[in-house]
Design a protein around this motif. Structure first.
Motif, PDB file in Angstrom:
ATOM      1  N   TYR A  59       3.101   2.522   4.640  1.00 24.65           N
ATOM      2  CA  TYR A  59       2.694   3.726   3.914  1.00 24.65           C
ATOM      3  C   TYR A  59       3.879   4.613   3.563  1.00 24.65           C
ATOM      4  N   GLU A  84      -6.171   4.125   2.429  1.00 29.31           N
ATOM      5  CA  GLU A  84      -4.893   4.684   2.868  1.00 29.31           C
ATOM      6  C   GLU A  84      -5.041   6.104   3.411  1.00 29.31           C
ATOM      7  N   LEU A 130       0.841  -1.197   0.000  1.00 29.10           N
ATOM      8  CA  LEU A 130       0.000   0.000   0.000  1.00 29.10           C
ATOM      9  C   LEU A 130       0.874   1.245   0.000  1.00 29.10           C
ATOM     10  N   GLU A 167       0.042  -0.100  10.414  1.00 29.68           N
ATOM     11  CA  GLU A 167      -0.238   1.325  10.259  1.00 29.68           C
ATOM     12  C   GLU A 167       0.234   2.102  11.486  1.00 29.68           C
ATOM     13  N   HIS A 205      -1.419   7.262   0.040  1.00 27.44           N
ATOM     14  CA  HIS A 205      -1.448   7.736   1.422  1.00 27.44           C
ATOM     15  C   HIS A 205      -1.125   9.220   1.489  1.00 27.44           C
TER      16      HIS A 205
END
Ligand code: SF4
Lengths: 147, 358, 125
Positions: free
Chosen positions: C101, B357, B37, C80, B41
Motif C-alpha cells: 500500500y 484497500e 494495490l 498488509e 489506500h
C-alpha cells in the motif's frame, strides 16, 4: 490554418470529452459521475462523452483524496492532456480530503498536486451539482488561452 | 514464445476505480498475474484514534459508497454486541429493509458494469436507468442518494411510516418488473453467453481453499451466506442462498441476478412483518473487549474486528471486506484465458477497490 | 469472540494445517498492537458459519512464520500487516517488500502508535 484552429477550439467547447480519474475515493463520487452519464441525467446532451484516453480529453474529473501512490498517476494523466484543459475536483474528498483528511496516507485535496479550476462540494455531490460543475468548467474553458 | 508483460490499469475505462494488474502474457494467453494495490489506500482504520466510536459510523459508511449502509450496520452491530445492547425489533427490520434496498442498488450497478465490460453498452444504460429508482428511494427515505446513513448505535435514525413503506413497495414493484425484463438478455442472450459461459472457472474446492466469499463462492456451488446466521431480522425472514453450479462468469452473473429479485422479495416480506415500537434505544457507557462481527454485503462476507478499551476511542478497528477475500480466487481464475476476456473475469468477482484497500 | 486458541511461533503453522484439514476456510488475520514491544496476531477461520480464532502474541522485532503456503489467501493480509506494523513474515509466497500500500514517502509502519518499528523499508538506506 487559423480557421482550422478556431474550428477545433469551438468544437472542443461544444463537445468536450471527459476523463474521469478516481484518486482514492470511496466510490460514492464515482458512481455519481457514472450516474451522470446514464439515461436519467445524461450529460451526453451537452455533447460530453466519457473517454479512457487522456490524450483525447478536455476535461478531467477527479474524485477522492490524493495519496502518495496515486499522485504520480494523477500528474501523469494531467500532463498528457492537451492544453487548454479544465480540472474539476469532485466531492469533499477531492476538495480537502473530506472525512479522511487525518488519515496517514492522505495528502489532501486534488489542488495540492495539480491546479484545479472548478470545485464541486458535497459528499457525494448530487448529479445535478456535477453537471453544474462541468458546465461552469466549460465557461472557463472557453476563456482559456491555448497552451 | 516471447513473454510480454502488460500493465492493466490503474486508469482503465472499464473500471470506475484504479485497479492495477501486471499480466504476464504468452501470445494472447495470460500466464501469470500480479496485482498491485495501494492506489486507493487511505488508512481509515487508523481514524479510530481521532474520532470517537459514534463518529466512526460515518467513516465506516465511507469505506465504500456502494454498500455504505451495510458497512455501518456491521459496525453498529459489533459495538452493540460489545456493549450488550439489545436493539428494538422495529430497528432490526428497518435495518434489513435498507440493507436489501442497498443490495438491489449494488447488484444493478454491477450488472450494468459487467455488461459494459463486454461492450454491451445499451444493457449498461438500461441497468443504470433502473437503478435510479432505487437511488430515489434512498433519497426519499434517507435523505442522500448514496449514503442514506440510517444506522446508529442502538438502532436506526429514521423511521419509515406506512405511507412511505407503501411508496417504497410500489417503486420496487416497478423495479422488479423491469429487472424481470432484463432476464431474457442477461441470462439467455447469445452474445452474453458467448462472453461469459466457461470463462474464469473457479471450482468448488478452489473456492473454499482460496477463501472466496459471496456470489463468487455461491457461483461455485457452495451454499453459504452470512445472512443464514440470522443477524438483524434475517432469522425471521424466509431466505435461502442462491447458488450456481459451474463457477464460471455466467454462473456468478446468474447468482447476482437472482439475488436482486430475492432482495426485493425480502424487502417486501420485511415491510409486511414490520413490528411497531421504538426505533432506537439509549446508549450508555463505552465499548470494551473484543468482538468479531460479520454481515453479508452485496459482494460477500464482511468482517469487522473491533477492540475497545473502555474509552471513547477504539483500540483497533479492522475491516476485512469481501473483495479482499476475492482477490486470491481472481488470481487463480485468470491464468489460461485470453487478454480480451480479462476485464470480464475481473468484473465477474464484482471488485470494489476502495473496500479492499480502505 | 468465543473460541480462541493460543499458539506460539513454533506451532502456528502446524495449527493452521490442522484447520485446513478440518475443512476450515481462512477468513483473515488481524494484527493488534498491545504495547510498545508486543502485538497480537489473530487468525480467523470459518466452517459452516462458525468462527474459530488462533491468537499469537509476539514481539514486534520477531519474524513470524507465514501461513501463505498453507492458505494462499493469507499472502495479501500478511503483506498488509508488513506494511502497517512493520512486522516481518518469513516465507511469504509473494512478498511486496512492504510496498503493498505504502510508498516510501508515506509514514513507516503507521499502525504502531506506541513505537515506530526499527525495521527499515527495503530499498531504502
Ligand atoms: S466526497 Fe464523500 S462520497 Fe465522495 S469520495 Fe469522499 S467520502 Fe466518498
Amino acid at each position: 490554418m487559423d480557421i482550422l484552429k478556431k474550428l477545433t477550439r469551438k468544437s472542443r467547447i461544444k463537445s468536450p470529452w471527459l476523463l474521469h480519474f478516481d484518486c482514492g475515493s470511496c466510490n460514492g463520487c464515482d458512481i455519481e459521475v457514472l450516474a451522470c452519464l446514464t439515461p436519467v441525467y445524461d450529460i451526453e446532451r451537452f455533447g460530453i462523452i466519457n473517454v479512457g484516453n487522456p490524450k483525447h480529453a478536455d476535461l478531467l474529473l477527479v474524485t477522492g483524496t490524493v495519496n502518495h501512490r496515486n499522485k504520480k498517476v494523477l500528474v501523469n494523466l494531467a500532463e498528457q492532456m492537451p492544453e487548454p484543459k479544465i480540472v474539476v475536483a469532485l466531492g469533499s474528498c477531492g476538495l480537502s480530503g473530506g472525512v479522511f483528511r487525518e488519515a496517514y496516507n492522505v495528502i489532501g485535496g486534488v489542488d495540492k498536486i495539480i491546479p484545479v479550476d472548478v470545485y464541486v462540494p458535497g459528499c457525494p455531490p448530487k448529479p445535478e451539482a456535477i453537471i453544474d460543475g462541468v458546465v461552469t468548467g466549460l465557461e472557463k474553458f472557453s476563456k482559456k488561452k491555448d497552451g | 514464445m516471447a513473454r510480454t508483460i502488460i500493465p492493466f490499469g490503474p486508469q482503465h475505462q472499464v473500471f470506475p476505480e484504479p485497479i492495477h494488474l501486471k499480466l504476464v502474457l504468452e501470445d494472447e494467453i495470460v500466464k501469470e498475474v500480479v496485482p498491485a494495490l495501494g492506489y486507493v489506500h487511505r488508512g481509515l482504520e487508523m481514524l479510530a484514534d481521532v474520532r470517537d466510536f459514534h463518529q466512526m459510523i460515518q467513516i465506516c459508511e465511507r469505506v465504500c459508497g456502494i454498500c455504505s449502509t451495510i458497512h455501518a450496520q456491521c459496525y453498529c452491530q459489533g459495538i452493540e454486541e460489545l456493549m450488550g445492547i439489545e436493539i428494538p425489533d422495529r430497528a432490526r427490520f428497518l435495518r434489513v429493509i435498507w440493507a436489501e434496498i442497498h443490495r438491489v442498488q449494488s447488484h444493478l450497478l454491477w450488472l450494468g458494469l459487467f455488461a459494459d465490460a463486454f461492450g454491451f453498452e445499451s444493457l449498461f444504460m438500461q441497468c443504470w436507468k433502473i437503478r435510479e429508482k432505487i437511488m430515489d428511494i434512498n433519497e426519499a427515505t434517507g435523505g442522500n442518494r448514496v449514503n442514506p446513513s440510517i444506522n446508529i448505535i442502538g438502532g436506526v435514525k429514521r423511521d419509515m411510516n406506512p405511507d412511505m413503506a407503501q411508496w417504497v413497495l410500489t417503486q420496487l414493484d416497478l423495479v422488479e418488473k423491469e429487472v424481470n425484463h432484463l432476464e431474457k438478455v442477461l441470462l439467455n442472450d447469445y452474445t452474453v453467453k458467448k462472453r461469459t459461459v466457461g470463462k474464469g472457472v473457479l471450482t468448488r474446492e478452489k473456492a473454499m481453499e482460496l477463501g472466496a466469499v459471496g456470489p463468487t463462492l455461491r457461483g461455485s456451488g457452495v451454499e453459504q451466506d452470512i445472512r443464514q446466521i440470522g443477524y438483524a431480522a434475517y432469522g425471521e425472514l424466509a431466505h435461502r442462498p442462491v447458488v450456481g453450479i459451474d463457477g464460471d462468469a455466467y454462473s456468478r452473473n446468474r447468482v447476482r441476478f437472482l439475488e436482486t429479485l430475492q432482495a426485493i422479495a425480502l424487502v417486501r416480506e420485511a415491510v409486511s412483518k414490520l413490528p411497531a415500537g421504538d426505533i432506537s434505544v439509549k446508549v450508555k457507557g463505552k465499548p470494551e473487549g473484543e468482538v468479531v462481527t460479520r454481515v453479508e454485503q452485496p459482494r460477500g462476507e464482511l468482517m469487522y474486528y473491533i477492540k475497545g478499551n473502555g474509552g471513547k476511542n477504539l483500540d483497533r478497528l479492522r475491516i476485512r471486506t469481501p473483495t479482499f477475500a476475492n482477490i486470491p480466487p481472481l488470481l487463480s481464475m485468470l491464468p489460461g484465458i485470453e487478454l480480451a476476456d480479462v476485464p470480464v473475469i475481473v468484473l465477474s468477482i464484482d471488485p470494489c477497490i476502495s473496500c479492499t484497500e480502505r | 469472540m468465543k473460541e480462541v486458541i493460543s499458539t506460539t511461533k513454533g506451532t502456528v503453522v502446524s495449527k493452521t494445517v490442522d484447520m485446513k484439514k478440518d475443512g476450515y476456510r481462512f477468513v483473515t488475520m488481524s494484527c493488534v498492537e498491545l504495547d510498545a514491544d508486543t502485538v497480537d496476531i489473530l487468525y480467523h477461520f470459518d466452517r459452516d458459519l462458525h468462527l474459530k480464532h488462533l491468537r499469537l502474541t509476539i514481539q514486534k522485532k520477531e519474524a513470524v512464520p507465514s501461513v501463505s503456503l498453507v492458505y494462499f489467501a493469507a499472502f495479501l493480509v500478511e503483506n498488509e500487516i508488513q506494511d502497517q506494523f512493520g512486522i516481518r513474515f518469513d516465507g511469504l509466497v509473494l512478498d511486496y517488500e512492504r510496498t503493498l500500500y505504502l510508498e516510501k514517502e508515506a509514514p513507516d509502519a503507521p499502525y504502531c502508535r506506541i513505537s515506530v518499528s526499527r525495521d527499515v523499508k527495503s530499498g531504502e538506506d
